[in-house]
Design a protein around this motif. Structure first.
Motif, PDB file in Angstrom:
ATOM      1  N   GLU A 138      -3.825   6.866   0.215  1.00  0.00           N
ATOM      2  CA  GLU A 138      -3.559   5.743   1.105  1.00  0.00           C
ATOM      3  C   GLU A 138      -3.202   4.462   0.365  1.00  0.00           C
ATOM      4  O   GLU A 138      -2.916   3.456   0.995  1.00  0.00           O
ATOM      5  CB  GLU A 138      -4.773   5.503   2.002  1.00  0.00           C
ATOM      6  N   SER A 139      -3.254   4.472  -0.946  1.00  0.00           N
ATOM      7  CA  SER A 139      -2.935   3.274  -1.704  1.00  0.00           C
ATOM      8  C   SER A 139      -2.053   3.652  -2.884  1.00  0.00           C
ATOM      9  O   SER A 139      -1.871   4.816  -3.194  1.00  0.00           O
ATOM     10  CB  SER A 139      -4.209   2.582  -2.174  1.00  0.00           C
ATOM     11  N   LEU A 145      -9.253   0.748   0.871  1.00  0.00           N
ATOM     12  CA  LEU A 145      -9.661   1.684   1.924  1.00  0.00           C
ATOM     13  C   LEU A 145      -8.588   1.670   3.006  1.00  0.00           C
ATOM     14  O   LEU A 145      -8.728   0.997   4.030  1.00  0.00           O
ATOM     15  CB  LEU A 145     -11.019   1.267   2.500  1.00  0.00           C
ATOM     16  N   GLY A 146      -7.491   2.373   2.758  1.00  0.00           N
ATOM     17  CA  GLY A 146      -6.375   2.354   3.697  1.00  0.00           C
ATOM     18  C   GLY A 146      -5.671   1.016   3.654  1.00  0.00           C
ATOM     19  O   GLY A 146      -5.205   0.582   2.606  1.00  0.00           O
ATOM     20  N   ASP A 147      -5.615   0.335   4.822  1.00  0.00           N
ATOM     21  CA  ASP A 147      -4.939  -0.957   4.869  1.00  0.00           C
ATOM     22  C   ASP A 147      -5.911  -2.124   4.691  1.00  0.00           C
ATOM     23  O   ASP A 147      -5.574  -3.278   4.936  1.00  0.00           O
ATOM     24  CB  ASP A 147      -4.149  -1.121   6.177  1.00  0.00           C
ATOM     25  N   GLU A 189       1.804  -5.833   8.176  1.00  0.00           N
ATOM     26  CA  GLU A 189       3.262  -5.774   8.111  1.00  0.00           C
ATOM     27  C   GLU A 189       3.740  -5.718   6.661  1.00  0.00           C
ATOM     28  O   GLU A 189       4.679  -6.399   6.257  1.00  0.00           O
ATOM     29  CB  GLU A 189       3.887  -6.945   8.871  1.00  0.00           C
ATOM     30  N   GLY A 190       3.017  -4.925   5.855  1.00  0.00           N
ATOM     31  CA  GLY A 190       3.399  -4.686   4.467  1.00  0.00           C
ATOM     32  C   GLY A 190       2.957  -5.741   3.467  1.00  0.00           C
ATOM     33  O   GLY A 190       3.290  -5.648   2.295  1.00  0.00           O
ATOM     34  N   VAL A 191       2.190  -6.749   3.920  1.00  0.00           N
ATOM     35  CA  VAL A 191       1.770  -7.846   3.048  1.00  0.00           C
ATOM     36  C   VAL A 191       0.239  -7.932   3.040  1.00  0.00           C
ATOM     37  O   VAL A 191      -0.397  -7.947   4.098  1.00  0.00           O
ATOM     38  CB  VAL A 191       2.359  -9.192   3.545  1.00  0.00           C
ATOM     39  N   ILE A 229      -1.026  -5.792  -6.938  1.00  0.00           N
ATOM     40  CA  ILE A 229      -0.916  -6.965  -6.056  1.00  0.00           C
ATOM     41  C   ILE A 229      -2.284  -7.565  -5.811  1.00  0.00           C
ATOM     42  O   ILE A 229      -2.469  -8.788  -5.887  1.00  0.00           O
ATOM     43  CB  ILE A 229      -0.230  -6.580  -4.727  1.00  0.00           C
ATOM     44  N   LEU A 230      -3.278  -6.732  -5.539  1.00  0.00           N
ATOM     45  CA  LEU A 230      -4.633  -7.229  -5.254  1.00  0.00           C
ATOM     46  C   LEU A 230      -5.280  -7.852  -6.489  1.00  0.00           C
ATOM     47  O   LEU A 230      -5.981  -8.868  -6.375  1.00  0.00           O
ATOM     48  CB  LEU A 230      -5.489  -6.100  -4.681  1.00  0.00           C
TER      49      LEU A 230
END
Length: 126
Positions: free
Chosen positions: A5-6, A78-80, A111-113, A13-14
């Motif tokens: 999921e990642s 964890l997913g999104d 939305e992808g961000v 990015i994080l």
């Protein structure tokens, strides 16, 4: 991290957002911080809960500390949703005493961000 999921890109990015968050806090850079705080962002620090606007207003004030350093950062995707746990040390300008605090920031991919939707910081013993 759940690899299905990642991606390594999400992790990179994080990592950068965590660095930017902490640099913005130290520098009082409300403009940069505002670029990745969600509109519905909430922060809790000892005794205070602030919304996005209140927090950015507080960040823009002269910082009462210096020499903020990150320690023990752990990012869990964890997913999104991503949780960033860490510890910071800093020195209070008024008395020169070094302190530390624990924090957890919550990011959500919208939305992808990746946007920071929540933050909590506690000073051990507070």
């Amino acid at each position: 991290m759940n690899d299905t999921e990642s991606s390594p890109e999400d992790l990179a990015i994080l990592v950068q957002l965590n660095l930017d968050y902490n640099r913005s806090d130290q520098a009082g850079d409300a403009k940069r911080l505002g670029e990745f705080l969600a509109g519905d962002f909430i922060v809790q620090t000892p005794g205070v809960t602030r919304n996005r606007e209140e927090y950015l207003e507080d960040i823009a004030k002269p910082r009462p500390f210096k020499d903020q350093v990150l320690h023990e950062v752990k990012i869990r995707i964890l997913g999104d949703v991503a949780l960033i746990h860490g510890r910071v040390t800093y020195t209070m300008i008024a008395d020169g005493v070094e302190h530390d605090a624990l924090y957890t920031d919550v990011y959500q991919k919208r939305e992808g961000v990746w946007l920071c939707v929540s933050a909590c910081a506690i000073a051990p013993g507070a």
